[in-house]
Structures are given as structure tokens and as C-alpha cells.
Write an enzyme that holds these catalytic residues in place. Structure first.
Site, mmCIF file in Angstrom:
data_model
loop_
_atom_site.group_PDB
_atom_site.id
_atom_site.type_symbol
_atom_site.label_atom_id
_atom_site.label_comp_id
_atom_site.label_asym_id
_atom_site.label_seq_id
_atom_site.Cartn_x
_atom_site.Cartn_y
_atom_site.Cartn_z
ATOM 1 N N LEU A 1 0.805 -1.219 0.000
ATOM 2 C CA LEU A 1 0.000 0.000 0.000
ATOM 3 C C LEU A 1 0.841 1.273 0.000
ATOM 4 C CD1 LEU A 1 -2.772 -1.274 2.410
ATOM 5 C CD2 LEU A 1 -2.756 -1.319 -0.070
ATOM 6 N N CYS A 2 2.137 1.149 -0.245
ATOM 7 C CA CYS A 2 3.006 2.324 -0.359
ATOM 8 C C CYS A 2 2.762 3.050 -1.684
ATOM 9 C CB CYS A 2 4.480 1.901 -0.320
ATOM 10 S SG CYS A 2 5.185 1.908 1.337
ATOM 11 N N HIS A 3 2.810 4.371 -1.620
ATOM 12 C CA HIS A 3 2.677 5.181 -2.832
ATOM 13 C C HIS A 3 4.006 5.234 -3.575
ATOM 14 C CE1 HIS A 3 -0.430 6.643 -0.083
ATOM 15 N NE2 HIS A 3 -1.125 6.959 -1.144
ATOM 16 N N MET B 1 9.005 4.435 4.989
ATOM 17 C CA MET B 1 9.169 3.069 4.473
ATOM 18 C C MET B 1 10.400 2.954 3.583
ATOM 19 S SD MET B 1 6.865 1.706 6.134
ATOM 20 C CE MET B 1 7.421 0.087 5.607
ATOM 21 N N GLU B 2 10.716 4.023 2.848
ATOM 22 C CA GLU B 2 11.897 3.993 1.982
ATOM 23 C C GLU B 2 13.169 3.892 2.838
ATOM 24 O OE1 GLU B 2 9.224 5.740 1.430
ATOM 25 O OE2 GLU B 2 8.676 5.086 -0.587
ATOM 26 N N ASP C 1 23.948 -11.932 3.225
ATOM 27 C CA ASP C 1 24.197 -12.773 2.045
ATOM 28 C C ASP C 1 25.687 -12.956 1.801
ATOM 29 O OD1 ASP C 1 23.560 -14.173 -0.405
ATOM 30 O OD2 ASP C 1 24.153 -12.367 -1.481
#
Lengths: 156, 156, 156, 156, 156, 156
Positions: free
Chosen positions: C73-75, C111-112, C126
Site C-alpha cells: 500500500l506504499c505510494h 518506508m523507503e 548474504d
């Protein structure tokens, strides 16, 4: 009971690790219906300039390769073949799209064939929408599939 | 003449640099028709477990954000809003999907709304295909759009 | 009541079309804890060869740009700046990551910044997992954000 | 010496062409800690409306499929199975996520399981951040893996 | 006659389902030529700070993994190995890039090796363009490939 | 000093938040040289069937939209226009590609124009490689750009 859910109703990617790898084929179809004049423009472009269907074909093939990114529970697969073909249905003012997807693996390619059709039809809509916003897409379905445990299937 | 081609018939992304930035809304719809028993499974899941429509809604919203990657000549845009809703059509054994996309910018969001519908319907197909390969998607079209130079439009 | 759901409980992308465009900053952090010997390898590489942190930095910056593809739901937003920095915590056998994201627009970049941290930490995991599978990632959180209607916020 | 670097210290994707193809499983975990009230909202939504965990599950599964695009030196692989499960830890005001990834191939799926956990936790953060910006993600680690030359491994 | 078109001239992904799976290697090269001062900056960064080539290497490796998303008719494949190396050509004021891609499968990896070179060179351009917009990329070609029905091939 | 690195030599996305938004244009070029017979096939297809350049044009336009995903430190931008044109250079047995990219924003579009050229040339290579593996791509460079603080620039 739907296979994409476990016993508590939670979604998961179906485990295909124990399935045998077989040759898989799926063929899907769909069409887009438009104003007579819009169909004329597409037909004209196909012959001379403004090749709507050539671009929609490429978009459909590329779209098939994005299937597992778009459809949440689809497995990533290595497609060995994708074709997208169009047929002009003059009396229905429509373009019909038929896509075939193939792989050799443990899971089918129905979604890849259907995604190719959807993206190809959307691309036709996009390129013609400035002259015809009322175009409608429909009759989008699987025509046949072969390979895998469930074997062959054909639309009636 | 289609706007996505120049005078020699070569495709290009339409130049929207000179267009004014306005509030844009587009609403699209489509449906998927299935066996009565398949619809029962979806309805049951919606209430209890195996939430097909909840997953299809998320797939549709995420799909809308991939529109410019999927459709060759679509402009990348910053969507400000996407909604995806479903309605059970009991007498047609169908699920109807309605998607609304919005942005503020120089170009419309018709393709984003339509892509949301297509990906949502494909996701329903994917999750139910093990019990019903013959499902059919149709009636996929733009319902209305507003904003931009061409102004408001509604399907008749 | 959570803003990502409407009154019937269905998810949607929050409508940010009416929000004013302001300068947005978010800073997030997190760390990965490992065996002393693994940290030595990272420190050695940072100076000479095998630059684990240089690669993790690039992965974090690139990951921030994929936020709206990953988080349903992120723009989609146009980031104007992303930085990813690392600090060696010798006494905790850890590498701490701090990421800052910025944009000018109607919606925040928390969020970014968090996605940049997560992808950077995963990349360290990794690259070192062949010598240390037991590494643990933690303390991943927002440190501060500014801009927008809700104004400034700092972690206590 | 880290396997992702050659003798001059330059990064490369590890050559797995000579590795035998075996069944691979990896299980990873992590949790997100929040205010008691935020956990109540998640629990309520899980039962009735506003299904945060259902959406985070889908995001985690889809995120696993993007692993090789996000982590620079990860090999693209065909996942045969991904599951994402949640557990409410009432006394810690936390949601714990456990993800299992599987494939049959020459390289392991640890990163896919960890990426699923990270994206699922980020999605929970995103959906609850309007009411609780101070949520913290932690205890993110591999629980166990099997398959491949290095054989079975379990976190102590 | 080009293999990517059928008898009516329509593009399609070539069917590789009947091809045998063999070890495939492709090596490609290319270079970017610049002002003497720009090359000095790259050389300096390589030793101390501002590691342009380290970042271009990662971009090239990650770019190789996007080949089938970028090139319309390329098959998605599971790369087993990608390396990207650079050589400073002092007397030509150039950086030469050599990339090797490998897989085991029914189709070759020429495009993956070439895409790695192109993305690596573009990344060098991007990082140095503020001081030297006139850089030129050239000599981009396949050096050799092995595996598959057509066997070994080397550039003359 | 290169702008993509901070004072300690760590890479970052350049902060463009304080730059003014202006109309940006960039034009890039490049060419692919081949055997006379290969060029004949391309010319023939352009007129009748097997439209290599039409497909390469679409690939170039779509590639431009992926620039910020491919080039680590590129900003995501909303392109307002992309064109890709080809010119047959009969006496050089080459196809020349010219791409123009445009946006309105705080950062330039040089990388988008160059990426369009690279992906278009790679697509030509892909479609013709079965008959001519020795094709070479070169002369890839920026022709001109306008907009932004640094103003206009033209290749000499």
C-alpha cells in the site's frame, strides 16, 4: 477446498517440489471490442504505419514474463516459448488475441498465457483510447492446456 | 490518427510536458464468471478462511503500480490513491471488480484503473483454477474519468 | 482504526491527493550481529579488498527505490535523496546501518528509509553467510522523520 | 575469505554451475514489537476487518520472489514453495513471523526466506505506522536450512 | 530469415523447449572513453575513495539478472555465474569492461553478458557525467560463447 | 571530486531536493554495425515483415522507464516524453539510434536517453544474433541536453 490456502485458511504458494517436470502448454484467448472507426485505424496501421498490434504483441510477450511478479501465488518459471497472435473480427468490430505459453517444469503456464492476453489487450486499449474510450475487453479465458498431473484440458 | 505514432508511423511516448497538472480520476470495472460451486468457495472464504478477494484486492493495487512497466507507451506516474472493490453477483455466478485510480499530474490514470482490474481478476482465476479452469473474464472497461484537457467522460 | 482500511475493513492505498507537498525526511536504523571473526573479515574488506559494506550500501540505496513495488500500500514517490551509512560496533560484534531518505511530496518516506536498512542488512548477511549462518538482524526502527501534516517525530 | 570476492577482492556472483541440484529448504524468523494498543488493532483485524497479517503474508511471499533483484549477488532461482506464518506474542506485544522457502537446485534459499520475513515485517510496520511509529523489528535470523553440499544447519 | 519472426513476419519468443540443456558461457566486452582527468578520478577512487568501478561492477551483475525483462524476446534463465571485470587503458583514456555469464540450460547467455557490459558502462557514465558529459561508449561486442547446438564461437 | 561520493568516499544518491524544477531534455545516440546481409534483413523487415526496428524502438522506450532501477544512483523520475528513432547508414552497414527523453523536474534525463539507446541496440543484437554474432555497438554518447542549473550542453 482451494489449494492456495492451508487448513487455517492462510494463503501460501503451493509446494510443487514433488511434482514431476513435464512439458507444459497453455493457450488462452480474449478480445477487445471497439467502434468501427477504431478498428479501421488498427487495420490501416497494421499494413502501413502505426502498428498497434505489433506493439501489443511485444507487450503481451513481455507481460507473460512478469506473471510471477504480478500474481501473488504464482511460481517463477522459465518460459521456453510465448506467442501472441491477433485476428481481426470484422463483423464484431473486435480484435481477438490468442496466446500460447510453454515451459518444461513442475507447474503449469495457464497464468502466463492469460497474462499475455490481458497485457496485449490493455496495450491496444492504451494506444486507441484517445479516439475510443468505450472499448470493452471480454471473452478472456483458457482455451486448452496440456502437461502435468491433471493432464489435458480443453474449453467446451 | 492515433496519438502514439508520429507522422512516419513510428511509436513514441506522447509528450505530456506541456499539459497542465490537474487532479485525475479514473474508474474501471470488469467481472469474472465461474461455476456456482466456485463462487460458493469464494463467498465462504471471504467470511471465514481462504480470503480470495482480499488477496486479489492487494494484487490489483500492486498491479496498478506496475502499469508503466507493463504498457509500453504509458508514462510513469505517482498514483495518489488506488482502491479495488468487489461485488458478488449471485445470479450471474460472477464477481465484479471496480477499481478507482487517482493522481495529480499531466496525464490520466485510465490504464492504471484498468490494469488493477485485470490483475485482480487474474488473481481470482489463479486461486480458483484448480477447481474451475473454465472461468471467463469480461465486461472489462472504463466506467468514467475526470481531469485533464479532454475533461469528464462516462460510459454510456 | 488503521488508515489503510475502509469502513468495511477492506485495504486500500490511502488517498494523499489532498495533502500538501512538503519536504520530507526520514531516518531509520538497524544492525546485524555476528561472530567476531566475521566482523574482522568485513573490517578487513572495507580497507583492502572484498568491500562488503560498499556493496551493501548500493543495495540499500537501490532497495529504497523498490519500496512501492515491495510494500503493497506504499505510494510510488520520487526520492530526491537516499544515503546509507555504516558504523562498526566493535564491542557488540555488529554493524549498524543508518539510512536517510528524502522527497518533496504529499507522503512520507519512512518506508523507503526502513527498506534501505533492511536490504542493506540482508546484503551483508548474504555476503557473509558462507562463514556465519547465525548472524542476527535487529534494532530496526525509525529514528526520526520530518515534514507533512503530522510534523516532526523522534524515537525516544 | 568471503566467497563473493575473487582474489583481487572484486565481487562476483558465485559460480554454482558445478553444484548438484538438490532439494533445498530454509526457514527464517523475525518479529516486530509494538504498543499494546497496536497489537490489539492487529488482533482485531485478523478476526474481523482490516486484515494486516493477511496482507503482510502476501507481501512476504511476493517479496521472496524479488530476492535476486534486491540482493546484488543472489542467483535467480525458481522457488517451488514459500510460506509465511505469524504468531501473536501477547506477553511481548509482538508479532513473530516465520517463513519457509524451498527450491530444487544448485543453490540455497536462505536469502529468500529472510527476504520474505523482512518484507512481511515492513508491511506490518507500514500498515500500523500511523498509530505507532516506534515499532521495532528484530530477532531476524535463519532458523534452519537443509540441502546442498554444506548439508543441514540449525540455529542453536 | 530471422528466427524471432514466424512466416507471417510476427515476432515471437523462440521455442527452446526441445533444445537440450547444456553448459553455456558467453563473454562480452566494451569500453568507455573519457577525458584524461576523468580517468584520473576513477583511478584515484579505485584505490582510496569513491569506488566508481566497484559500483559499476555491482550494477552490471544486477543488470544481467534483468536481461529478460529488458530485451523483449529473451527467455528468462537462471544464471549460475556472472562476473564483471575492468581494465584501465591508460593510453586510450578508457576503461574496458569484460563480462562473463554462465548458465546450464536450453538457451545461450550472450544477451546477459552484453547487458552486464552496457549497464556497467552506463553506471560509469552516470557517476562521472558531472565532470565529463562527452564520454563515449563503444567496442561493445561478444568475445566468445560456448555451449548449445551452434557450438563454440569466437570474435575474430 | 565526483558528486556521487561524500567526503569519506561513500556513494550516495545526490540530494536534488533543493534544485528547481525545470524542463529537461536529453538526446543520446549510438549505432550497431553488422554484416551487409544482416542489414539487408533488417531493411527488408522494416518494409514487410519481421520488424526488428519497430520492436527495438518499443524496447528502448520501455528501457528508459527502467533507468532508475538499473543505474544505482539515478533518481526515479516521471518521464514526460521518450522517442527512439533509427537511421540506416548504408555505407557503414550500421543502424544508428537517436533517443530523446524529457521531464519536468529537479534532475536531468541524460541517463534515460542513454539507457533507451543501449536497450534498443541490445534488442537489435538479440534479434539478429542467430545470423550475425559479430555485430558491434559503438559511438554511444550524449548529443545534447538542456535544462537545469548547468544549462545547455552539446557534443562537439
Amino acid at each position: 477446498m482451494l489449494t492456495h490456502f492451508n487448513q487455517t485458511g492462510d494463503a501460501h504458494m503451493v509446494d510443487v517440489g514433488a511434482k514431476t517436470s513435464t512439458a507444459r502448454i497453455a493457450i488462452a484467448t480474449g478480445k477487445i471490442t471497439m467502434l468501427p472507426n477504431t478498428l479501421d485505424l488498427i487495420i490501416a496501421g497494421n499494413h502501413k504505419k502505426g502498428d498497434v498490434l505489433g506493439i501489443a504483441r511485444i507487450a503481451g510477450i513481455m507481460g507473460a514474463k512478469q506473471t510471477s511478479s504480478l500474481i501473488p501465488l504464482c511460481h517463477p518459471i522459465n518460459l521456453t516459448n510465448v506467442t501472441v497472435d491477433f485476428e481481426i473480427l470484422l463483423d464484431e468490430y473486435s480484435v481477438r488475441c490468442v496466446s500460447k505459453a510453454q515451459t518444461i517444469g513442475p507447474t503449469g503456464v495457464e497464468m502466463e498465457a492469460l497474462t499475455a492476453v490481458q497485457v496485449a489487450l490493455l496495450t491496444i486499449y492504451d494506444m486507441c483510447k484517445a479516439v475510443d474510450r468505450g472499448m470493452m475487453m471480454g471473452d478472456i479465458k483458457l482455451l486448452e492446456k496440456s502437461g502435468g498431473k491433471s493432464g489435458d484440458w480443453k474449453a467446451v
